[in-house]
Write an enzyme that holds these catalytic residues in place. Structure first.
Site, PDB file in Angstrom:
ATOM      1  N   ASN A   9       5.325  -5.099  -4.821  1.00 41.69           N
ATOM      2  CA  ASN A   9       5.461  -4.303  -3.612  1.00 41.69           C
ATOM      3  C   ASN A   9       6.494  -3.216  -3.953  1.00 41.69           C
ATOM      4  OD1 ASN A   9       5.897  -3.265  -1.093  1.00 41.69           O
ATOM      5  ND2 ASN A   9       6.361  -5.234  -0.108  1.00 41.69           N
ATOM      6  N   ARG A  89       0.661  -3.953  -3.364  1.00 37.57           N
ATOM      7  CA  ARG A  89       0.610  -3.565  -1.958  1.00 37.57           C
ATOM      8  C   ARG A  89       0.532  -2.041  -1.927  1.00 37.57           C
ATOM      9  NH1 ARG A  89       4.978  -5.028   2.742  1.00 37.57           N
ATOM     10  NH2 ARG A  89       3.763  -4.164   4.451  1.00 37.57           N
ATOM     11  N   HIS A 177       0.690  -2.946   8.432  1.00 33.00           N
ATOM     12  CA  HIS A 177       1.029  -4.381   8.410  1.00 33.00           C
ATOM     13  C   HIS A 177      -0.222  -5.259   8.346  1.00 33.00           C
ATOM     14  CE1 HIS A 177       5.117  -3.339  10.366  1.00 33.00           C
ATOM     15  NE2 HIS A 177       5.315  -3.639   9.097  1.00 33.00           N
ATOM     16  N   ARG A 237      13.284   3.526  12.268  1.00 36.10           N
ATOM     17  CA  ARG A 237      12.191   4.412  12.710  1.00 36.10           C
ATOM     18  C   ARG A 237      12.095   4.411  14.233  1.00 36.10           C
ATOM     19  NH1 ARG A 237       7.605   1.801   9.089  1.00 36.10           N
ATOM     20  NH2 ARG A 237       9.210   0.715   7.918  1.00 36.10           N
ATOM     21  N   GLU A 375       2.990 -11.764   3.014  1.00 39.98           N
ATOM     22  CA  GLU A 375       2.095 -10.699   2.539  1.00 39.98           C
ATOM     23  C   GLU A 375       1.805 -10.842   1.047  1.00 39.98           C
ATOM     24  OE1 GLU A 375       5.068  -8.579   4.483  1.00 39.98           O
ATOM     25  OE2 GLU A 375       3.690  -7.201   5.488  1.00 39.98           O
TER      26      GLU A 375
END
Ligand code: ADP
Length: 394
Positions: A9, A89, A177, A237, A375
């Site tokens: 990732n 990813r 996601h 964010r 993930e």
């Protein structure tokens, strides 16, 4: 023999990695501070070896150099076996990719075209792929997309009310996601198949945060849109914002695109609102009223989206909390679920404090669950499945 799979990732300043021997995770860790103060954290789960040290700046001035430094350590742990595939990813798969793919030169070109759609993530994901190709020349490279899970969501959740030509050129609500949501769906399918078949809302509340409405394992809508900025407020964010505010920043404040990007991605959210920290744990423990206000806004937005998603799904059977905040913060779960009996949600304070599995009361119409996401494991499964299907060019 089960294949050895490395999952990467790659972010702007870090590479997170997990090495699997079949389904068993063997090594996990990350190289952080790339390009500045590179640092390696690694834990080998079988040998018990742990590394927590600074890297030479030459070993950490790029993704390639960092992977080069990691390679001999991984090889020691592999004891002569080699990495069969590297699963990456990749944040954006555009309109085309609704499944993981073997990365060819042509796929790389397609993914590069998508860089403007995810400028803070995609270039680093692709740098990680280039670095892995050089470090593991014999391994297959597989891209797993954060957008893929949402690709079949309905048009109404895919489009903005802009002239159609923008939709056609790819200005859409992609949703992100997806690997996390897919993992949660597989978890439900295995452990509570009835829940999987029903109406599910998943709140992935981490540093990045989004929610997803899912019916029978299919994404119906996501709070994230064209970029990973929209929807819920996050660590740094902003989440949902009136586009008029951006026009104001440009015209009245004279801010450039780079300045606005920096503001919205890195200086807003919990950090911007509190003026203290992006970290929910820090804010939860703070006495500062600005921390309390930042949390209040965060909870307000999650509750708003919960109601909106329940309406989109015409009801909800299961609510799942996941991500660092969703999995660990009983406070946030409690505040999101407070006074939601009208929606059929009632949680048990003791179960919520335990925070493991079901946290709803027996009479709650909606099952409320805490499920740790994974993930990396989802990428491993996809990569192994592609290897097994031999969908690789000879
Ligand atoms: P990322 O999106 O970077 O993977 P994570 O899913 O790890 O992020 O979530 C990080 C967030 O989880 C941080 O805001 C952190 O403070 C929060 N968090 C972790 N543990 C707790 C806790 N016990 N209480 C409240 N927040 C927590």
């Amino acid at each position: 023999m089960a294949p050895v799979i490395l999952v990467l990732n790659s972010g702007s300043s870090s590479i997170k990695f997990s090495l699997y021997d079949g389904p068993a995770e063997q090594v996990t860790g990350q190289i952080s501070g790339l390009g500045a103060k590179p640092h390696l954290n690694l834990e080998a789960l079988l040998s018990g070896r742990k590394i927590d040290r600074a890297l030479d700046s030459t070993d950490g001035n790029s993704h390639g150099a960092a992977l080069g430094a990691l390679l001999p350590i991984l090889n020691e742990e592999l004891g002569g076996r080699s990495v069969a595939a590297v699963g990456h990813r990749v944040v954006h798969g555009g309109t085309k990719h609704d499944l993981p793919v073997h990365i060819t030169g042509a796929v790389m070109q397609e993914l590069r075209v998508l860089e403007p759609l995810a400028p803070l993530h995609q270039p680093h994901n692709l740098a990680g792929i280039e670095a892995a190709r050089a470090a593991f020349p014999g391994a297959e490279q597989v891209a797993c997309f954060d957008t893929a899970f949402h690709r079949k969501h309905p048009w109404v959740n895919d489009t903005f009310a802009l002239p159609r030509s923008f939709y056609d050129e790819g200005v859409r609500r992609y949703g992100f996601h997806g690997l996390s949501y897919e993992y949660i769906c597989e978890h439900l399918k295995k452990h509570t198949p009835d829940a999987y078949e029903g109406k599910v809302i998943v709140a992935h509340l981490g540093n990045g945060a989004s929610m997803c409405a899912i019916r029978a394992g299919q994404s119906i809508g996501s709070t994230m849109g064209f970029t990973a900025l929209d929807g819920l407020p996050m660590g740094t964010r902003c989440g949902q914002l009136d586009p008029g505010a951006i026009l104001y920043l440009m015209t009245t404040k004279g801010m450039s695109a780079d300045e606005i990007s920096d503001l919205l991605y890195k200086k807003s959210g919990l950090k911007g609102l509190s003026g203290l920290s992006q970290d929910m744990r820090t804010l939860s423990q703070s006495d500062d009223p600005r921390a309390a206000e930042a949390i209040e806004y965060y909870v307000f937005r999650v509750r708003r989206e919960l109601g909106a998603m329940a309406a989109v799904l015409s009801g909800v059977d299961t609510l799942v909390f996941t991500g660092g905040i969703g999995e660990n913060s009983a406070l946030i779960r409690d505040r999101v679920c407070a006074d939601q009996e009208w929606l059929g949600i009632q949680i048990d304070p003791a179960l919520n404090n335990a925070g493991d599995g079901t946290i709803s009361t027996q009479c709650s119409q909606v099952a409320v669950l805490v499920v740790p996401t994974n993930e990396e494991e989802m990428i491993r499964r996809h990569t192994e499945a592609l290897l097994a299907s031999h969908q690789f060019p000879a």
